[in-house]
Design an enzyme around this catalytic site. Structure first.
Site, short mmCIF file in Angstrom:
data_model
loop_
_atom_site.label_atom_id
_atom_site.label_comp_id
_atom_site.label_asym_id
_atom_site.label_seq_id
_atom_site.Cartn_x
_atom_site.Cartn_y
_atom_site.Cartn_z
N ARG A 101 20.36 35.66 53.41
CA ARG A 101 21.60 34.88 53.47
C ARG A 101 21.95 34.72 54.93
NH1 ARG A 101 27.11 35.37 50.04
NH2 ARG A 101 25.72 34.17 48.71
N HIS A 128 22.47 26.34 48.80
CA HIS A 128 22.60 27.59 48.03
C HIS A 128 21.79 27.41 46.73
CE1 HIS A 128 23.98 31.37 46.76
NE2 HIS A 128 25.27 31.15 46.59
N GLN A 131 22.04 29.68 43.50
CA GLN A 131 23.24 29.45 42.71
C GLN A 131 23.03 28.28 41.75
OE1 GLN A 131 26.43 31.22 42.91
NE2 GLN A 131 26.59 30.15 40.95
N ASP A 224 34.02 24.27 44.60
CA ASP A 224 33.70 25.41 45.46
C ASP A 224 34.85 25.53 46.45
OD1 ASP A 224 32.40 27.45 46.86
OD2 ASP A 224 31.09 26.08 47.98
N CYS A 264 30.99 28.69 41.71
CA CYS A 264 30.04 29.73 42.14
C CYS A 264 30.73 31.05 42.46
CB CYS A 264 29.23 29.23 43.33
SG CYS A 264 30.19 28.95 44.83
N ARG A 292 23.14 34.52 37.62
CA ARG A 292 22.48 34.70 38.91
C ARG A 292 21.32 35.69 38.74
NH1 ARG A 292 25.12 33.74 43.72
NH2 ARG A 292 23.08 34.20 44.60
N1 NVA Z 1 30.34 27.33 50.15
C1 NVA Z 1 30.58 28.76 50.07
C2 NVA Z 1 29.79 29.36 48.95
C3 NVA Z 1 30.03 30.84 48.73
C4 NVA Z 1 29.15 31.43 47.67
C5 NVA Z 1 30.25 29.42 51.40
O1 NVA Z 1 29.23 29.05 52.01
O2 NVA Z 1 31.01 30.27 51.85
N1 CP Z 2 28.34 32.82 44.55
C1 CP Z 2 27.94 33.69 45.49
O1 CP Z 2 26.92 33.49 46.16
O2 CP Z 2 28.72 34.80 45.59
P1 CP Z 2 28.65 35.92 46.74
O3 CP Z 2 29.08 35.26 48.02
O4 CP Z 2 29.61 36.99 46.28
O5 CP Z 2 27.25 36.41 46.83
#
Ligand code: NVA
Ligand code: CP
Length: 306
Positions: A101, A128, A131, A224, A264, A292
């Protein structure tokens, strides 16, 4: 050639369908597939915070017979002290797969080019894709087939989730409609790529300015956060810019009566979605969060064989 999963269209439509089929099987028989027996180790690297991704990958690797090694990049040499390429070469000699990540998507490409083992994107600034596999699995469970369904995304249509919905849902043959305010529309190359995919799968892509236009007739409604990780300093501006884009009960009346709502997570009630919708009868967010685990297990098992 080692396969990677850095963005939704790194797999074909047939491969996506196969991974989802395996995910449904693994959900029924969680310990039936053991590609990491040994046990082999899978590195889970986090440059950003996480709840679902951390838990589902750690549990998933263990379920598949392996050992998850969670690396908080702040406490490693990665980044300022050591290049991604050097890190990739060290990890690739010892672990079976790398899940990362991060911020800039290019880092993942550098990791994949140097690791010699499969690399999975568990969220970058641009995509992502794990997801979206979980979301597709959830839609499949609730609606049967994916092809031909309309999915509407309302909110920050320029973020990682919007990009991945455009590519991943087009790959599944769905009709994808996205609505975001001016300045928060998807990049033209993402839309062009999604259109190209949709042409081959029988899906379609539509980018609109009004939430109602996107949601009308939708089978699936998604959103989101308006403020993604790394954008915290833009909070005040974004809250002003997204006024009128909250998914509430009124807006949901434009979707099909049996439409499902997904997010998500983490969610910010009262901003991108009202509490009434996200905690209401159409919401399937807890199935989505659980999926997930099953989707990623199927992905890791599939990558272990390719
Ligand atoms: N768009 C959000 C998704 C979190 C799972 C982010 O990147 O923070
Ligand atoms: N949806 C998602 O990726 O959640 P987290 O940021 O908690 O991993």
């Amino acid at each position: 050639m080692v396969r990677h999963f850095l963005k939704d269209d790194d797999i074909t439509a047939a491969e996506q369908a196969e991974i989802l089929r395996r995910a449904l099987e693994l959900k029924k028989a969680p310990y039936s597939v053991r590609p990491f027996e040994g046990p082999k180790t899978v590195a889970l690297i986090f440059d950003k915070t996480s709840t679902r991704t951390r838990v589902s990958f750690a549990v998933g690797v263990a379920d598949l017979g392996g050992v998850p090694l969670i690396i908080d990049s702040q406490s490693s040499q990665m980044g300022a002290k050591e290049s991604v390429a050097d890190t990739a070469k060290v990890l690739g000699r010892q672990v079976a797969q790398i899940v990362w990540r991060t911020y800039a998507h290019e880092g993942l490409e550098e990791m994949a080019a140097n690791a010699g083992v499969p690399v999975i994107n568990s969220l970058s600034d641009d995509y992502h894709p794990c997801q979206i596999l979980a979301d597709l699995l959830t839609i499949k469970e609730h609606k049967g087939e994916l092809a031909g369904l309309k999915i509407a995304y309302v909110g920050d249509a320029a973020n990682n989730m919007a990009n991945s919905y455009l590519l991943g849902c087009a790959l599944a043959g769905m009709n994808v409609a996205v609505a975001g305010p001016t300045g928060y529309q998807p990049a033209s190359q993402i839309v062009a790529r999604a259109e190209q995919i949709a042409k081959a799968t029988g899906g379609s892509v539509e980018v609109v300015a009004e939430p109602v236009a996107a949601i009308t007739g939708a089978d699936v409604v998604v959103t989101d956060t308006w403020i993604s990780m790394g954008q915290e300093s833009e909070k005040a501006q974004r809250l002003a810019d997204f006024a009128g884009f909250t998914i509430d009960a009124d807006l949901m009346t434009h979707a099909k009566p049996d439409a499902i709502f997904m997010h998500c997570l983490p969610a910010y009630r009262g901003y991108e979605v009202s509490a009434e919708v996200i905690d209401g009868p159409q919401s399937v967010i807890w199935d989505e969060a659980e999926n997930r685990l099953h989707a990623q297990k199927a992905l890791m098992a599939w990558l272990a064989q390719h």
